[in-house]
Write a protein that holds these residues in place. Structure first.
Motif, PDB file in Angstrom:
ATOM      1  N   LYS A  10      67.124 -33.861  41.103  1.00 33.10           N
ATOM      2  CA  LYS A  10      67.695 -34.165  39.791  1.00 33.10           C
ATOM      3  C   LYS A  10      66.825 -33.532  38.719  1.00 33.10           C
ATOM      4  N   ALA A  11      67.438 -32.819  37.788  1.00 31.46           N
ATOM      5  CA  ALA A  11      66.694 -32.158  36.727  1.00 31.46           C
ATOM      6  C   ALA A  11      66.123 -33.179  35.746  1.00 31.46           C
ATOM      7  N   ILE A  12      64.890 -32.929  35.315  1.00 25.73           N
ATOM      8  CA  ILE A  12      64.188 -33.772  34.349  1.00 25.73           C
ATOM      9  C   ILE A  12      64.207 -33.065  32.997  1.00 25.73           C
ATOM     10  N   GLY A  87      62.570 -24.414  38.003  1.00 29.42           N
ATOM     11  CA  GLY A  87      61.860 -25.167  39.035  1.00 29.42           C
ATOM     12  C   GLY A  87      60.381 -24.836  38.949  1.00 29.42           C
ATOM     13  N   VAL A  88      59.520 -25.834  39.106  1.00 30.69           N
ATOM     14  CA  VAL A  88      58.079 -25.605  38.981  1.00 30.69           C
ATOM     15  C   VAL A  88      57.296 -26.421  40.010  1.00 30.69           C
ATOM     16  N   ALA A  89      56.065 -25.975  40.243  1.00 33.96           N
ATOM     17  CA  ALA A  89      55.077 -26.739  41.000  1.00 33.96           C
ATOM     18  C   ALA A  89      53.726 -26.457  40.349  1.00 33.96           C
ATOM     19  N   LYS A  90      52.787 -27.377  40.513  1.00 36.43           N
ATOM     20  CA  LYS A  90      51.493 -27.253  39.848  1.00 36.43           C
ATOM     21  C   LYS A  90      50.727 -26.028  40.340  1.00 36.43           C
ATOM     22  N   PRO A  91      49.880 -25.462  39.493  1.00 36.28           N
ATOM     23  CA  PRO A  91      49.028 -24.340  39.919  1.00 36.28           C
ATOM     24  C   PRO A  91      48.189 -24.737  41.126  1.00 36.28           C
ATOM     25  N   SER A  92      47.970 -23.772  42.023  1.00 43.23           N
ATOM     26  CA  SER A  92      47.206 -24.063  43.244  1.00 43.23           C
ATOM     27  C   SER A  92      46.281 -22.914  43.617  1.00 43.23           C
ATOM     28  N   VAL A 121      57.406 -28.255  49.363  1.00 48.17           N
ATOM     29  CA  VAL A 121      58.674 -28.550  48.709  1.00 48.17           C
ATOM     30  C   VAL A 121      58.635 -29.918  48.025  1.00 48.17           C
ATOM     31  N   GLU A 122      57.793 -30.814  48.533  1.00 46.66           N
ATOM     32  CA  GLU A 122      57.687 -32.151  47.924  1.00 46.66           C
ATOM     33  C   GLU A 122      57.058 -32.108  46.537  1.00 46.66           C
ATOM     34  N   GLU A 123      56.367 -31.014  46.233  1.00 49.13           N
ATOM     35  CA  GLU A 123      55.715 -30.883  44.932  1.00 49.13           C
ATOM     36  C   GLU A 123      56.626 -30.273  43.863  1.00 49.13           C
ATOM     37  N   VAL A 124      57.753 -29.761  44.261  1.00 49.27           N
ATOM     38  CA  VAL A 124      58.630 -29.053  43.330  1.00 49.27           C
ATOM     39  C   VAL A 124      59.376 -30.032  42.427  1.00 49.27           C
ATOM     40  N   ARG A 125      59.421 -29.708  41.149  1.00 53.55           N
ATOM     41  CA  ARG A 125      60.218 -30.453  40.177  1.00 53.55           C
ATOM     42  C   ARG A 125      61.104 -29.465  39.435  1.00 53.55           C
ATOM     43  N   VAL A 126      62.237 -29.942  38.948  1.00 54.22           N
ATOM     44  CA  VAL A 126      63.142 -29.104  38.178  1.00 54.22           C
ATOM     45  C   VAL A 126      63.288 -29.695  36.784  1.00 54.22           C
ATOM     46  N   PHE A 127      63.190 -28.838  35.755  1.00 56.40           N
ATOM     47  CA  PHE A 127      63.295 -29.279  34.372  1.00 56.40           C
ATOM     48  C   PHE A 127      64.482 -28.637  33.675  1.00 56.40           C
ATOM     49  N   ARG A 128      65.048 -29.403  32.751  1.00 57.30           N
ATOM     50  CA  ARG A 128      66.152 -28.952  31.915  1.00 57.30           C
ATOM     51  C   ARG A 128      65.615 -28.734  30.508  1.00 57.30           C
TER      52      ARG A 128
END
Length: 203
Positions: A10-12, A87-92, A121-128
């Motif tokens: 779900k997009a945030i 879609g994003v994930a934290k820098p690593s 994949v568990e770290e991925v978030r999607v933003f609107r």
């Protein structure tokens, strides 16, 4: 037997607070307002800045790869303030294997020369993103997008002149996230991440 796995998110809504782990959300401000932490904190020190408008087509709300840039911040915004997604994930990015200790995390060397821990994949978030605002991505923030519902959109983009040539590291969930076996079930391989405003996360 191997099942195909589709991850649904779900997009945030992107706000300065919700997006702080990945970068900044920059909104309009009075012309008289002085420079401060609310402004984009940029790192363009390792090359020639490039600010341009890119025309994108057919960027549906799904992805299976995610990319980061290790040498520059990046700013993205839609021309006209139309709705778009990322879609994003934290820098690593890591400096050496000692950065992760004995955590068991896999360290990979990018073709660009630096070391990083592949995102899960568990770290991925999607933003609107809606309205007259833009995103500043921190150095190393993993991102997939811009993505959108119309057939085509224009975006302004601030990075370095050679970012997409010498500083473009991509993780492919289809090839590199491996096969996972659910309890008492068959092997499953991730093939893509799909999302929308009303989807429920399904890991």
């Amino acid at each position: 037997m191997e099942n195909v796995r589709v991850v649904r998110l779900k997009a945030i809504e992107a706000t300065p607070e919700s997006f702080k782990d990945y970068g900044q959300v920059i909104e309009s401000a009075p012309d008289s307002q002085q420079f401060g932490p609310h402004d984009a904190q940029l790192d363009l020190s390792r090359g020639i800045p490039r600010f341009y408008i890119m025309h994108l087509k057919d960027r549906q709300l799904k992805f299976s790869t995610i990319t980061h840039h290790a040498s520059v911040t990046q700013c993205l915004g839609s021309i006209g303030g139309h709705v778009w997604y990322i879609g994003v994930a934290k820098p690593s990015i890591v400096n050496s294997s000692t950065d992760v200790g004995d955590s068991g995390k896999k360290i990979t060397k990018s073709p660009c020369g630096h070391l990083y821990v592949p995102p899960s994949v568990e770290e991925v978030r999607v933003f609107r993103i809606t309205g007259p605002k833009f995103l500043k991505l921190n150095v190393g923030t993993w991102h997939a997008g811009p993505l959108f519902l119309p057939d085509a959109m224009d975006f302004y983009n601030l990075e370095l002149s050679n970012t997409n040539v010498v500083d473009h590291t991509t993780h492919d969930f289809r090839k590199k996230d491996g096969k996972k076996k659910k309890k008492n079930g068959p092997l499953t391989r991730i093939t893509k991440i799909v999302f929308g405003d009303n989807n429920v996360a399904d890991y």
